[in-house]
Design an enzyme around this catalytic site. Structure first.
Site, PDB file in Angstrom:
ATOM      1  N   LYS A 142       0.550  -1.326  -0.011  1.00 13.52           N
ATOM      2  CA  LYS A 142       0.334   0.176  -0.117  1.00 13.52           C
ATOM      3  C   LYS A 142       0.712   1.260   0.038  1.00 13.52           C
ATOM      4  CE  LYS A 142      -3.654   0.040   0.422  1.00 13.52           C
ATOM      5  NZ  LYS A 142      -4.981  -0.264  -0.217  1.00 13.52           N
ATOM      6  N   GLY A 175     -18.940   8.515  -2.909  1.00 15.36           N
ATOM      7  CA  GLY A 175     -18.285   8.309  -4.192  1.00 15.36           C
ATOM      8  C   GLY A 175     -17.886   6.889  -4.540  1.00 15.36           C
TER       9      GLY A 175
END
Length: 504
Positions: free
Chosen positions: A189, A303
């Protein structure tokens, strides 16, 4: 290429200055010097010398001790410290969940230790020029957690509250997520602590390219493949892959996924997380004998994932969406909220305030509305011990990463509310990212129908594996999904010879 060798007595390290110049076809290229700090037992820390808009990159391997540099602030070095016996909240929750799942497995302390720490972490100061000519410094991270099953894989986030602890936690979750889907990938990540809302489009582009200039030595199609995440999108991935290819001097579309289709992005990628989560929900509901057709769904967060979940919900599950919200406003209508009208209002006005098709509710109020399933598609930690007892949904689906705290999740389970964990529910995105890698590597382009069909097959297979294992062990889906993922990662570690056990 020239080498200068010196000794740094304070760090007990050999310092090797490498000055590399191009030759042959690359004779017009001049590479900037790099400092390589070489410690005893071949531990390596590399710090690039300053480059335009990308300064002071520091990589720490999993068994290395960081070597302090006067160019790096103490706060940055402190943030790179390995997770100790009391890691902070986000990573602690992931590790605690992994230790709970260990009870279902036969794995050694060494194997658990490897699973519980990153193999490599890179932190960089990113110096970006503002539109007015001034400069601003951001801190970016890339955490590469485990690559026993394949190259590291995970998104890049731009967010004001992004921390190294959060990046570590999400990297560990990515290791579990790719394994529970049985993808030949590891977990990683990346993130930059910034508020993208305060940056112009050119500034966001400069920041994106700066991140790649800092991180490119640890990225690549066979090493680590980033993708979009919070506040990054296909446009950002396009800038990043262009920067990477410019540095390497060749096309490498498989380095980054979630790209625009014109640059090799996969059809079906934007809606993949929502589609995968709805597919899992539909299959779990069928497994429980509680089909969703005609029942209600509430979506917290609007979103990319939340809005696609609204659009696709009826086709996938047969349910109606009765509640939606963004970070500031929400709507609720027990008769259902039509996607076309709601999304058009949100597009025009930037919020749901004043939308006539439902009653106004706050995001917090929406969490406790009655529903067959509550889809969490917003942020980390929206359900905790403070509000879990007020949730009225029969099922909670974690489309976001870590949207329920460990205590909150336990409260839900104690009340008989089924929780479909993030590493299964939101794995549709990384699955289609894998499909994009396959297409890039073979120079193919699949149709959207092919992508959707293969995604639903993969999600069904993973859901069945988790549900069947949960039935066998009479435990919850999160513990089961984590145990299944850990089992697969440890099997790869053993096959590689990272531990002495040869079989599960």
């Amino acid at each position: 290429m020239c080498f200068c060798v010196g000794f740094a007595p304070k760090q007990n390290a050999i310092v090797l200055l490498v000055i590399q110049a191009g030759f042959g076809n690359d004779s017009h290229m001049l590479m900037l010097p790099a400092l390589l700090y070489v410690r005893h037992r071949s531990t390596l820390i590399s710090t690039d010398m300053p480059k335009p808009n990308s300064h002071f990159t520091v990589t720490r391997d999993f068994d290395a001790t960081p070597i302090a540099s006067p160019a790096i602030s103490q706060d940055v070095w402190d943030g790179m410290a390995p997770a100790g016996s009391e890691p902070s909240s986000h990573l602690a929750e992931v590790l605690n969940q992994m230790h709970d799942a260990r009870s279902l497995l036969d794995i050694s302390d060494l194997e658990m230790e490897i699973l519980s720490h990153a193999r490599r972490e890179t932190t960089a100061q990113l110096i970006v020029q503002r539109d007015d000519g001034n400069h601003i410094v951001f801190v970016g991270h890339r955490v590469q957690w485990n690559d026993a099953r394949g190259p590291f894989k995970g998104g890049i986030r731009f967010h004001p509250s992004e921390t190294l602890d959060m990046t570590r936690a999400l990297a560990a979750l990515m290791m579990l997520k790719t394994a529970v889907l049985d993808l030949p990938l590891g977990g990683g990540k990346g993130g930059v602590q910034c508020d993208p809302a305060t940056l112009s489009r050119p500034e966001r582009e400069r920041l994106s390219r700066s991140y790649i200039r800092a991180m490119h030595p640890v990225l690549g199609p066979e090493l680590d493949i980033p993708a979009p995440d919070m506040n990054t999108n296909a446009e950002v991935m396009g800038w990043m892959v262009d920067e990477f290819e410019s540095i390497r001097g060749r096309h490498a579309p498989g380095t980054i996924t979630g790209k625009p289709p014109a640059l090799g992005g996969s059809r079906g990628r934007p809606e993949a997380t929502a589609l995968g989560g709805l597919s899992v929900l539909h299959r779990i509901a069928g497994h429980m004998g509680k089909p969703l057709a005609g029942n209600s769904l509430v979506i917290h967060g609007y979103g990319n994932v939340g809005s696609y979940a609204h659009q696709l919900a009826t086709d996938i599950t047969g349910a109606r969406v009765t509640g939606v919200c963004d970070s500031r406003s929400g709507l609720f209508n027990p008769e259902g909220l039509p996607y076309a009208e709601v999304s058009a209002w949100k597009q025009r006005h930037g919020s749901f305030i004043g939308c006539p098709v439902g009653s106004a509710v706050s995001p917090d109020e929406l969490l406790v509305q009655p529903a067959s399933a509550l889809l969490l598609a917003s942020m980390e930690g929206v359900i905790g011990s403070h509000n879990a007892n007020d949730v009225q949904a029969e099922m909670v689906v974690e489309l976001a990463n870590q949207p329920t705290s460990q205590e909150g999740s336990q409260h839900l389970l104690d009340r008989g509310i089924l929780v479909i964990p993030d590493i299964l529910a939101n794995a549709g995105g990384v699955t289609v990212s894998y499909f994009e890698q396959v297409q890039n590597a073979s120079w193919q382009r699949w149709s959207r129908a092919q992508v959707v069909e293969r995604l639903q097959q993969e999600m069904a297979s993973a859901t069945d594996a988790v549900a069947n294992m949960a039935d066998r062990h009479d435990t919850d889906l999160r513990t089961t999904a984590i145990a299944l993922a850990m089992e697969r990662v440890v099997a790869a570690q053993r096959t590689r010879g990272w531990s002495s056990r040869s079989s599960m």
